[in-house]
Design a protein around this motif. Structure first.
Motif, PDB file in Angstrom:
ATOM      1  N   ARG A 179      17.160  30.781  57.550  1.00 36.65           N
ATOM      2  CA  ARG A 179      17.132  30.918  56.088  1.00 36.65           C
ATOM      3  C   ARG A 179      17.817  29.771  55.360  1.00 36.65           C
ATOM      4  NH1 ARG A 179      15.398  36.094  53.770  1.00 36.65           N
ATOM      5  NH2 ARG A 179      14.349  37.084  55.523  1.00 36.65           N
ATOM      6  N   TRP A 180      18.860  29.208  55.951  1.00 36.37           N
ATOM      7  CA  TRP A 180      19.674  28.229  55.216  1.00 36.37           C
ATOM      8  C   TRP A 180      19.869  26.917  55.954  1.00 36.37           C
ATOM      9  CZ3 TRP A 180      23.080  32.987  55.667  1.00 36.37           C
ATOM     10  CH2 TRP A 180      22.671  33.982  54.783  1.00 36.37           C
ATOM     11  N   ASP A 181      19.255  26.768  57.115  1.00 37.22           N
ATOM     12  CA  ASP A 181      19.444  25.571  57.928  1.00 37.22           C
ATOM     13  C   ASP A 181      20.928  25.352  58.244  1.00 37.22           C
ATOM     14  OD1 ASP A 181      18.430  23.423  59.376  1.00 37.22           O
ATOM     15  OD2 ASP A 181      18.668  22.026  57.698  1.00 37.22           O
ATOM     16  N   TRP A 182      21.624  26.441  58.483  1.00 40.78           N
ATOM     17  CA  TRP A 182      23.067  26.411  58.781  1.00 40.78           C
ATOM     18  C   TRP A 182      23.228  26.560  60.296  1.00 40.78           C
ATOM     19  CZ3 TRP A 182      26.960  30.662  56.728  1.00 40.78           C
ATOM     20  CH2 TRP A 182      28.271  30.310  57.107  1.00 40.78           C
ATOM     21  N   ALA A 183      23.752  25.536  60.924  1.00 39.77           N
ATOM     22  CA  ALA A 183      23.955  25.560  62.376  1.00 39.77           C
ATOM     23  C   ALA A 183      25.311  26.189  62.679  1.00 39.77           C
ATOM     24  CB  ALA A 183      23.886  24.146  62.949  1.00 39.77           C
ATOM     25  N   VAL A 184      25.309  27.459  63.027  1.00 36.12           N
ATOM     26  CA  VAL A 184      26.532  28.206  63.317  1.00 36.12           C
ATOM     27  C   VAL A 184      26.824  28.121  64.815  1.00 36.12           C
ATOM     28  CG1 VAL A 184      27.580  30.508  63.339  1.00 36.12           C
ATOM     29  CG2 VAL A 184      26.239  29.749  61.348  1.00 36.12           C
ATOM     30  N   ASP A 185      28.037  27.730  65.160  1.00 36.82           N
ATOM     31  CA  ASP A 185      28.465  27.618  66.563  1.00 36.82           C
ATOM     32  C   ASP A 185      29.009  28.972  67.013  1.00 36.82           C
ATOM     33  OD1 ASP A 185      29.256  26.749  69.033  1.00 36.82           O
ATOM     34  OD2 ASP A 185      30.944  25.548  68.317  1.00 36.82           O
ATOM     35  N   VAL A 186      28.198  29.727  67.736  1.00 30.44           N
ATOM     36  CA  VAL A 186      28.519  31.122  68.053  1.00 30.44           C
ATOM     37  C   VAL A 186      29.896  31.302  68.690  1.00 30.44           C
ATOM     38  CG1 VAL A 186      27.840  33.084  69.503  1.00 30.44           C
ATOM     39  CG2 VAL A 186      26.124  31.881  68.141  1.00 30.44           C
ATOM     40  N   HIS A 195      27.354  38.065  49.582  1.00 33.66           N
ATOM     41  CA  HIS A 195      26.121  38.182  48.806  1.00 33.66           C
ATOM     42  C   HIS A 195      25.142  37.058  49.101  1.00 33.66           C
ATOM     43  CE1 HIS A 195      27.360  41.552  46.234  1.00 33.66           C
ATOM     44  NE2 HIS A 195      28.546  40.998  46.199  1.00 33.66           N
ATOM     45  N   ALA A 196      25.411  36.253  50.117  1.00 34.95           N
ATOM     46  CA  ALA A 196      24.560  35.098  50.404  1.00 34.95           C
ATOM     47  C   ALA A 196      23.083  35.436  50.572  1.00 34.95           C
ATOM     48  CB  ALA A 196      25.078  34.371  51.639  1.00 34.95           C
ATOM     49  N   PRO A 197      22.717  36.526  51.257  1.00 34.12           N
ATOM     50  CA  PRO A 197      21.279  36.804  51.415  1.00 34.12           C
ATOM     51  C   PRO A 197      20.592  37.256  50.132  1.00 34.12           C
ATOM     52  CG  PRO A 197      22.584  37.867  53.148  1.00 34.12           C
ATOM     53  CD  PRO A 197      23.534  37.433  52.081  1.00 34.12           C
ATOM     54  N   LEU A 198      21.364  37.482  49.062  1.00 33.68           N
ATOM     55  CA  LEU A 198      20.824  38.075  47.845  1.00 33.68           C
ATOM     56  C   LEU A 198      20.674  37.060  46.723  1.00 33.68           C
ATOM     57  CD1 LEU A 198      22.773  41.452  47.952  1.00 33.68           C
ATOM     58  CD2 LEU A 198      20.339  41.088  48.426  1.00 33.68           C
ATOM     59  N   THR A 199      20.309  35.828  47.065  1.00 35.15           N
ATOM     60  CA  THR A 199      19.928  34.868  46.042  1.00 35.15           C
ATOM     61  C   THR A 199      18.501  35.152  45.606  1.00 35.15           C
ATOM     62  OG1 THR A 199      19.274  33.322  47.771  1.00 35.15           O
ATOM     63  CG2 THR A 199      21.475  33.037  46.818  1.00 35.15           C
ATOM     64  N   ARG A 200      18.193  34.745  44.374  1.00 30.58           N
ATOM     65  CA  ARG A 200      16.840  34.964  43.881  1.00 30.58           C
ATOM     66  C   ARG A 200      15.863  34.084  44.644  1.00 30.58           C
ATOM     67  NH1 ARG A 200      17.016  33.017  37.813  1.00 30.58           N
ATOM     68  NH2 ARG A 200      15.290  34.491  37.759  1.00 30.58           N
ATOM     69  N   PRO A 237      26.153  27.285  52.101  1.00 26.29           N
ATOM     70  CA  PRO A 237      27.372  27.767  52.763  1.00 26.29           C
ATOM     71  C   PRO A 237      28.527  26.794  52.537  1.00 26.29           C
ATOM     72  CG  PRO A 237      25.472  27.839  54.243  1.00 26.29           C
ATOM     73  CD  PRO A 237      25.060  27.040  53.052  1.00 26.29           C
ATOM     74  N   ALA A 238      29.664  27.310  52.124  1.00 27.06           N
ATOM     75  CA  ALA A 238      30.804  26.444  51.829  1.00 27.06           C
ATOM     76  C   ALA A 238      31.222  25.620  53.038  1.00 27.06           C
ATOM     77  CB  ALA A 238      31.974  27.278  51.320  1.00 27.06           C
ATOM     78  N   ALA A 248      36.811  24.720  55.590  1.00 21.65           N
ATOM     79  CA  ALA A 248      36.662  26.043  54.986  1.00 21.65           C
ATOM     80  C   ALA A 248      36.326  27.075  56.058  1.00 21.65           C
ATOM     81  CB  ALA A 248      35.571  26.028  53.922  1.00 21.65           C
ATOM     82  N   ILE A 249      36.686  28.323  55.775  1.00 20.22           N
ATOM     83  CA  ILE A 249      36.314  29.451  56.631  1.00 20.22           C
ATOM     84  C   ILE A 249      35.583  30.467  55.760  1.00 20.22           C
ATOM     85  CG2 ILE A 249      37.145  31.360  58.063  1.00 20.22           C
ATOM     86  CD1 ILE A 249      39.489  29.583  58.877  1.00 20.22           C
ATOM     87  N   ALA A 250      34.393  30.851  56.198  1.00 28.47           N
ATOM     88  CA  ALA A 250      33.581  31.796  55.439  1.00 28.47           C
ATOM     89  C   ALA A 250      33.628  33.170  56.077  1.00 28.47           C
ATOM     90  CB  ALA A 250      32.135  31.316  55.372  1.00 28.47           C
ATOM     91  N   LEU A 251      33.562  34.200  55.252  1.00 29.22           N
ATOM     92  CA  LEU A 251      33.406  35.587  55.694  1.00 29.22           C
ATOM     93  C   LEU A 251      32.015  36.036  55.305  1.00 29.22           C
ATOM     94  CD1 LEU A 251      35.924  36.745  57.082  1.00 29.22           C
ATOM     95  CD2 LEU A 251      36.579  35.150  55.276  1.00 29.22           C
ATOM     96  N   VAL A 252      31.224  36.426  56.305  1.00 30.42           N
ATOM     97  CA  VAL A 252      29.834  36.815  56.067  1.00 30.42           C
ATOM     98  C   VAL A 252      29.602  38.219  56.622  1.00 30.42           C
ATOM     99  CG1 VAL A 252      29.067  34.414  56.170  1.00 30.42           C
ATOM    100  CG2 VAL A 252      29.015  35.812  58.245  1.00 30.42           C
TER     101      VAL A 252
END
Length: 400
Positions: free
Chosen positions: A95-102, A220-225, A232-233, A240-244
């Motif tokens: 959805r966001w092209d965000w490469a998350v390192d599991v 609320h990231a998945p709830l953009t119009r 992602p910050a 930065a550290i994000a809470l999702v």
């Protein structure tokens, strides 16, 4: 404080929206009133609730199936493994092209507990958390409960991050050598703005200049119009550290869990998260959220179309019937942050709506003491209930 008018999406922004079934219209009001959650039990039965962040939907069927299967199998023990992080990584990449390192991701009980524990990695009691009102009230409550001071850097009149206010707020927060962190809301609740890459870049530069760490609530990231980019910050601000979480987008507040996701410069910081934080995570919540992230995409897309439909219907109804109300459809969330100061509802519109119209909304002053004539309205409901919300606003104004 009203976000600027957002242009109405063209036909490409909402493809074939009129033909899509939306989860928002599946339940009638009588069925909703059988619920026992806070939205439907906080007020007497004659009050229509349009306040707390619960949607008037049932979760996607894959979530129901996954939780039911776990219960039937007695799979109700303690959590293990990285299935939810893997599901989120795939969801974020798609959805966001965000490469998350599991391996760097840590499960936490929910977003606010997770945010508080991440703040504790950087701060000690007496240090400062900076927030940008009007903002989600638990930002203040949780920060103070953890022993932190709270400093403000208000949003601009357009409901967006204000670099000058951030610069000044960060300076005040660091006065006397105190450590400080900024608790970002991305997308922002209640204004519904989604910070751009440029806005986040400026935020990161200011934070580095002042020695302030960024902790970002991105629930609320998945709830953009449709057609609006969520950034992602942690992809812009490396430390930065994000809470999702899937809880807001898939209506899983009763099965809440979250993930702490570090930027590349915050991996070692997040690795210091105490093991006791992980011990508070619910296995069944992770089962539900994993199913939502893996299989709930089509349901979510239909929901987003329904929310966008409701935003435009609500705005049009307000213009026609409550011309003193000030609000335009926003970029994200399913909330409307409405200024009713000129709508004939007095200086405490939330109180007037409750007592005259039997409509429960969130008072603006709970998000910012300087916004007493604002209310937050939950638009994640059916078209019929949405019309009833406006009917009750009109009735409140006309009752003398």
């Amino acid at each position: 404080m009203t976000p600027p008018a957002t242009p109405t999406p063209g036909p490409d922004a909402l493809p074939a929206a009129q033909h899509l079934a939306t989860p928002l219209d599946a339940l009638d009001l009588a069925t909703l009133r059988t619920r026992t959650s806070v939205k439907w039990r906080e007020y007497p039965p004659d009050v229509l609730p349009a306040w707390v962040a619960e949607m008037d939907v049932t979760p996607p069927q894959p979530v129901v199936d996954a939780v039911t299967a776990a219960l039937v199998a007695g799979d109700t023990g303690y959590p293990h493994g990285t299935a939810t992080a893997e599901a989120f990584a795939a969801f974020a990449a798609d959805r966001w092209d965000w490469a998350v390192d599991v391996p760097t991701v840590h499960p936490v009980p929910d977003v606010m507990i997770g945010a508080t524990e991440v703040l504790r990695l950087h701060l000690r009691p007496g240090d400062t958390v900076v927030i940008s009102p009007p903002v989600y009230p638990p930002f203040t409550a949780f920060s103070r409960a953890a022993g932190f001071e709270v400093e403000t850097a208000h949003l601009g009149p357009d409901g967006r991050l204000d670099p000058a206010a951030l610069d000044a707020g960060f300076g005040r927060a660091r006065a006397g050598g105190r450590r400080a962190a900024y608790l970002l809301c991305n997308p922002h609740n209640p204004t519904g703005t989604a910070p751009t890459r440029e806005e986040l870049t400026t935020l990161g530069e200011l934070a580095r200049a002042h020695g302030v760490r960024i902790v970002s609530d991105e629930i609320h990231a998945p709830l953009t119009r449709p057609g609006t980019a969520y950034v992602p910050a942690a992809t812009v601000i490396p430390d930065a550290i994000a809470l999702v979480s899937a809880s807001k987008a898939f209506n899983l507040a009763g099965l809440k869990a979250a993930l702490a996701v570090p930027g590349p410069g915050a991996v070692d910081d997040l690795a210091r998260l105490p093991e006791t934080v992980h011990d508070g995570v619910s296995h069944l919540a992770l089962v539900a959220q994993t199913a939502a992230l893996r299989h709930g995409g089509p349901w979510l897309d239909a929901l987003r179309v329904g929310i966008e439909r409701n935003k435009h219907a609500f705005a049009a109804d307000l213009r026609a019937r409550v011309p003193g109300a000030r609000w335009q459809p926003t970029e994200a969330t399913y909330f409307a942050w409405v200024d009713l100061g000129d709508a004939g509802l007095g200086d405490d519109p939330a109180h007037t709506l409750l007592h005259r119209g039997r409509l429960a909304v969130n008072p603006g002053r709970t998000f910012d003491p300087g916004s007493p004539t604002h209310v937050r309205v939950n638009l994640a409901t059916s078209s019929a209930v949405l019309r009833e919300i406006v009917d009750r606003i009109v009735a409140s104004r006309d009752a003398r």
